[in-house]
Design an enzyme around this catalytic site. Sequence first.
Site, PDB file in Angstrom:
ATOM      1  N   ARG B  86      10.802  -2.597  -8.405  1.00 47.35           N
ATOM      2  CA  ARG B  86       9.895  -3.691  -8.090  1.00 47.35           C
ATOM      3  C   ARG B  86       9.992  -4.807  -9.131  1.00 47.35           C
ATOM      4  O   ARG B  86       9.898  -5.997  -8.798  1.00 47.35           O
ATOM      5  CB  ARG B  86       8.454  -3.162  -7.997  1.00 47.35           C
ATOM      6  CG  ARG B  86       7.535  -4.098  -7.234  1.00 47.35           C
ATOM      7  CD  ARG B  86       6.120  -3.563  -7.145  1.00 47.35           C
ATOM      8  NE  ARG B  86       5.483  -3.485  -8.457  1.00 47.35           N
ATOM      9  CZ  ARG B  86       4.158  -3.415  -8.648  1.00 47.35           C
ATOM     10  NH1 ARG B  86       3.331  -3.369  -7.611  1.00 47.35           N
ATOM     11  NH2 ARG B  86       3.654  -3.346  -9.858  1.00 47.35           N
ATOM     12  N   HIS B 210      -1.443  -6.306   2.112  1.00 50.48           N
ATOM     13  CA  HIS B 210      -0.271  -5.723   1.453  1.00 50.48           C
ATOM     14  C   HIS B 210      -0.422  -4.225   1.238  1.00 50.48           C
ATOM     15  O   HIS B 210       0.465  -3.441   1.546  1.00 50.48           O
ATOM     16  CB  HIS B 210       0.020  -6.414   0.114  1.00 50.48           C
ATOM     17  CG  HIS B 210       1.206  -5.825  -0.582  1.00 50.48           C
ATOM     18  ND1 HIS B 210       1.106  -4.744  -1.435  1.00 50.48           N
ATOM     19  CD2 HIS B 210       2.522  -6.130  -0.511  1.00 50.48           C
ATOM     20  CE1 HIS B 210       2.312  -4.426  -1.861  1.00 50.48           C
ATOM     21  NE2 HIS B 210       3.190  -5.250  -1.325  1.00 50.48           N
ATOM     22  N   GLU B 239       2.975   5.139  -0.127  1.00 46.82           N
ATOM     23  CA  GLU B 239       4.434   5.152  -0.275  1.00 46.82           C
ATOM     24  C   GLU B 239       4.832   5.978  -1.489  1.00 46.82           C
ATOM     25  O   GLU B 239       5.865   6.636  -1.494  1.00 46.82           O
ATOM     26  CB  GLU B 239       4.962   3.719  -0.416  1.00 46.82           C
ATOM     27  CG  GLU B 239       6.480   3.634  -0.595  1.00 46.82           C
ATOM     28  CD  GLU B 239       7.017   2.207  -0.615  1.00 46.82           C
ATOM     29  OE1 GLU B 239       6.206   1.260  -0.661  1.00 46.82           O
ATOM     30  OE2 GLU B 239       8.254   2.048  -0.590  1.00 46.82           O
ATOM     31  N   HIS B 273       4.980   3.353   5.896  1.00 45.15           N
ATOM     32  CA  HIS B 273       5.373   4.480   5.045  1.00 45.15           C
ATOM     33  C   HIS B 273       4.489   5.708   5.315  1.00 45.15           C
ATOM     34  O   HIS B 273       4.927   6.652   5.915  1.00 45.15           O
ATOM     35  CB  HIS B 273       5.395   4.142   3.551  1.00 45.15           C
ATOM     36  CG  HIS B 273       6.244   2.964   3.215  1.00 45.15           C
ATOM     37  ND1 HIS B 273       7.555   2.888   3.575  1.00 45.15           N
ATOM     38  CD2 HIS B 273       5.952   1.793   2.569  1.00 45.15           C
ATOM     39  CE1 HIS B 273       8.066   1.728   3.160  1.00 45.15           C
ATOM     40  NE2 HIS B 273       7.102   1.043   2.546  1.00 45.15           N
ATOM     41  N   ASP B 324      12.730  -2.644   6.259  1.00 48.98           N
ATOM     42  CA  ASP B 324      12.017  -2.835   4.992  1.00 48.98           C
ATOM     43  C   ASP B 324      12.796  -3.649   3.960  1.00 48.98           C
ATOM     44  O   ASP B 324      12.878  -4.867   4.048  1.00 48.98           O
ATOM     45  CB  ASP B 324      11.620  -1.450   4.462  1.00 48.98           C
ATOM     46  CG  ASP B 324      10.613  -1.510   3.316  1.00 48.98           C
ATOM     47  OD1 ASP B 324      10.263  -2.608   2.875  1.00 48.98           O
ATOM     48  OD2 ASP B 324      10.174  -0.433   2.851  1.00 48.98           O
TER      49      ASP B 324
END
Lengths: 457, 457
Positions: B86, B210, B239, B273, B324
């Site tokens: 990330r 989100h 997730e 997810h 994704d």
Amino acid sequence: MTPSARTLFCPMALLPGGWASDVAIRLDDEGVIARIETGATQAGGERLAGPVVPALANLHSHAFQRAMAGLAETAGSGEDSFWTWRTEMYRTVGRMTPDDIEAIAAKLYVEMLKGGFSRVAEFHYLHHAAGGTPYADPAETSLRILAAARTAGIGLTHLPVFYAHSDFGGAAPGDGQRPFLHDVDGFLALLERLAPATAASGARLGLAVHSLRAATPDEMRAILAHERTGGPIHIHVAEQEREVEACLAWSGRRPVEWLLGEMPVDARWCAIHATHMTPAETEALASSGATAGLCPATEANLGDGIFPATDYRGFGGRFGIGTDSHVATDVAEELRLLEYGQRLRDRRRSRLASGPGASVGRTLLDAALEGGAAATGTAAFGLRPGAPADLVVLDGANPYIATAKGDAILDRWLFALGRESIRDVLVGGRFVVREGRHAADAAVDAAFLKTLRRLAA
Amino acid sequence: MTPSARTLFCPMALLPGGWASDVAIRLDDEGVIARIETGATQAGGERLAGPVVPALANLHSHAFQRAMAGLAETAGSGEDSFWTWRTEMYRTVGRMTPDDIEAIAAKLYVEMLKGGFSRVAEFHYLHHAAGGTPYADPAETSLRILAAARTAGIGLTHLPVFYAHSDFGGAAPGDGQRPFLHDVDGFLALLERLAPATAASGARLGLAVHSLRAATPDEMRAILAHERTGGPIHIHVAEQEREVEACLAWSGRRPVEWLLGEMPVDARWCAIHATHMTPAETEALASSGATAGLCPATEANLGDGIFPATDYRGFGGRFGIGTDSHVATDVAEELRLLEYGQRLRDRRRSRLASGPGASVGRTLLDAALEGGAAATGTAAFGLRPGAPADLVVLDGANPYIATAKGDAILDRWLFALGRESIRDVLVGGRFVVREGRHAADAAVDAAFLKTLRRLAA
């Protein structure tokens, strides 16, 4: 000058020491790399149209199984497993003629080339006709494999397989296994018969024992004492948990433990799958010098399980990749699935990178190049003098490839693009795939279509 | 007669009730299926060159991430995980202009079409420029997504994302998150601004939160009370294991448990997810009528874990698939990896087949078709009157496809061939991919190359 005694010019190439620019690869007239120069000019050379990386050896193939890829995905009435898949596979085998075997292998080998492989180790156990009826020439089906490899232009390491029993302790074979069977003398005679034929075909000869289920210890010892191939020795081992339990019941030891304890396993050996190992077995296999023959797509498809690759690499173990049942036929999918299995198990990323700052793709490619060479009897590999010019040219016009640098090229190929990023493939300096096409595509497809039609009828 | 008011003739097609031969699909002038006839003649119809199956909706996309696919495979100095990935993603985002966003999305959407998707739900949180600087039009980046979808000719369900915090309990956002942020009023205004724009563009509008990290319960309730999109509602949930632990620490409940307990989750919702669930959560999500949004390739790449799909399907749960982060961009790889994850976990085959005798591929395709439709706000789907003619034409000249019958065609596509078996793709009756090519390939590639060059510089 023969067509192959020439210079290939690579704007970028992955040499054993890393990426280099403006690389001239001088070939001798056998397609072997004679000299490599970096910072060269293109003068007199043929320019390859993208980053150049070594092609890999595919260390495990049962070519005929490609004909049934995708046809064994129907649920049975009970729990589906490797074993129900095997029943379907035996059914398909019973219908195949030598023409079928050659047509399927030729198609598959072309697909492998397009997927980035330049050599295949064919673990060949389909020796006889339906019901076990021998062919006039006991080498009939092996010769068909040699012919298919010549048609495709792929390097072949042929591994005739010894198969005599259905389970541990010398159990009698089942009807479905009759096309696979030999006794020790018949098998040794087959190897002798094939030595000149493989040499004449430009192929290498090794041998395989199907599994610890299929051969008794005495049979294995007799084969090892008398075979004269000088080539690699492969064996399926510890693919399935049921196999581990059966081996324990038979011997008190697990399959890899038994194999390492009872057989002279060394760098000449390749342990196919080796999925189910204890940490002690993992360390012992790594230390033996053998190659672990990993087939991640097939091992996922058959529900085998996840190889302990992080531990095995931690112990310095060598591995290569194979496409086995051929639900996948390319380098990228196998390497990606190998890494992904480890990630899904550990819930972490970058499982098989060689260390901080290392690209996962580069680590996987380097490892599988070395392991594939060992398992196919290839002494010199990679882009270095003395090695055959077995090359993959990635597509320099693909925006993802064109804008990547160094190992990121490999990571994009292996993790984000797949086989579509392969433009050309050379085997021994000869183009076998150009712009994604093979010169024999039309003929190979026509023969293959005929075979699939017959098998489907 | 407009070009789309016509008849498509399919030698074989997968209708809701199963495979049929000689199928005439009559289209109205909007590209919607008006009538389907089986046992028809080709007279006056355009013959499609292989078996015809419904195209799927891709229910989860962050388009901009395609630019970094394969560029985050370098090991860091510690344990690599979703969280280190990330950080790299935030770094890339900070450099993107609206032109880049449009160029990347257009390329990606063309790739998706070639992979068998006809519609995409774009989970869009990249609202502002680097550092969070607003664009003159707050809808700037959304309009770029709409433009990219028009260029590609893919159906779009646009999901602007509410994102306000960095962690549970309303924690302040980090610097890397500034391009994503809105307060509730700003977000609702964005939705209002986009309603006419999406309608004019032929797209649908929904919304997303989100994650439970990024919005407080009060913010989520305020949005749900005031939004008027009428479209689907998506949220990332469960997730990562660390997310589960943080949610437990914050609320005493696990993420899916909290979501189902506190929010009016129903068939309008898509839980992206939902990887980490207890059996009770799995049953509750299945019973809610929501769709589980599975992204198997990304979930493997990021080391998320394996979704409890066999249990979830046992409870009658609905799922669809998304690409994704776009390490894969095709139907076959996502569905295959979904099934393979279950096989590797259970060490058995045929995990998601609907029952004895059912094809795994058919079950997966049917399920993902229904779930993808639900998650993208598509009322009518599949080859039936009232549904848009969103079709995949498999390559009838491919020997594997040509010789397969019924559901074995799907199994070969999904388990043995992949995207290379797709010949043509139609969206709303219009050919967007023909013989593997898109009419805008050259222009899309040129813009994309420019963007990648700039980002790599």
